[in-house]
Write an enzyme that holds these catalytic residues in place. Structure first.
Site, PDB file in Angstrom:
ATOM      1  N   PRO A   2       0.811  -1.217   0.000  1.00 15.53           N
ATOM      2  CA  PRO A   2       0.000   0.000   0.000  1.00 15.53           C
ATOM      3  C   PRO A   2       0.847   1.269   0.000  1.00 15.53           C
ATOM      4  O   PRO A   2       1.936   1.310   0.576  1.00 15.53           O
ATOM      5  CB  PRO A   2      -0.784  -0.085   1.306  1.00 15.53           C
ATOM      6  CG  PRO A   2      -0.580  -1.439   1.830  1.00 15.53           C
ATOM      7  CD  PRO A   2       0.641  -1.994   1.205  1.00 15.53           C
ATOM      8  N   TYR A   3       0.297   2.260  -0.651  1.00 17.36           N
ATOM      9  CA  TYR A   3       0.882   3.597  -0.670  1.00 17.36           C
ATOM     10  C   TYR A   3      -0.240   4.558  -0.301  1.00 17.36           C
ATOM     11  O   TYR A   3      -1.281   4.580  -0.965  1.00 17.36           O
ATOM     12  CB  TYR A   3       1.432   3.921  -2.062  1.00 17.36           C
ATOM     13  CG  TYR A   3       1.787   5.383  -2.253  1.00 17.36           C
ATOM     14  CD1 TYR A   3       3.020   5.867  -1.875  1.00 17.36           C
ATOM     15  CD2 TYR A   3       0.860   6.266  -2.794  1.00 17.36           C
ATOM     16  CE1 TYR A   3       3.350   7.202  -2.043  1.00 17.36           C
ATOM     17  CE2 TYR A   3       1.177   7.598  -2.971  1.00 17.36           C
ATOM     18  CZ  TYR A   3       2.419   8.065  -2.594  1.00 17.36           C
ATOM     19  OH  TYR A   3       2.727   9.382  -2.754  1.00 17.36           O
TER      20      TYR A   3
END
Length: 73
Positions: A2-3
């Site tokens: 995830p970002y």
């Protein structure tokens, strides 16, 4: 992997506050999505006040109007 990109107005958030945001967002992704914190990226961008708008107004004007309306109640 995830970002998450967090955008806040540039109003003097301290390094400790930013670290708390990073830790909190990471913990949320771990708890809700079972993501690995070692591969979770959190980026905080600070935006100048004149570059931020709410409700069709620059944020400072929006806050002023909101405060004025709250004071009239």
């Amino acid at each position: 992997m995830p970002y998450v990109n967090v955008k806040i107005t540039r109003e003097g958030a301290t390094p400790a506050q930013k670290a708390e945001i990073i830790a909190g967002v990471t913990d949320l992704l771990v708890k809700v999505l079972d993501k690995n914190p070692a591969t979770t990226f959190v980026v905080i961008d600070e935006v100048d006040m004149e570059d931020w708008g709410v409700g069709g107004l620059p944020v400072e004007e929006y806050r002023r109007r909101t405060a004025d309306a709250a004071g009239q109640r």
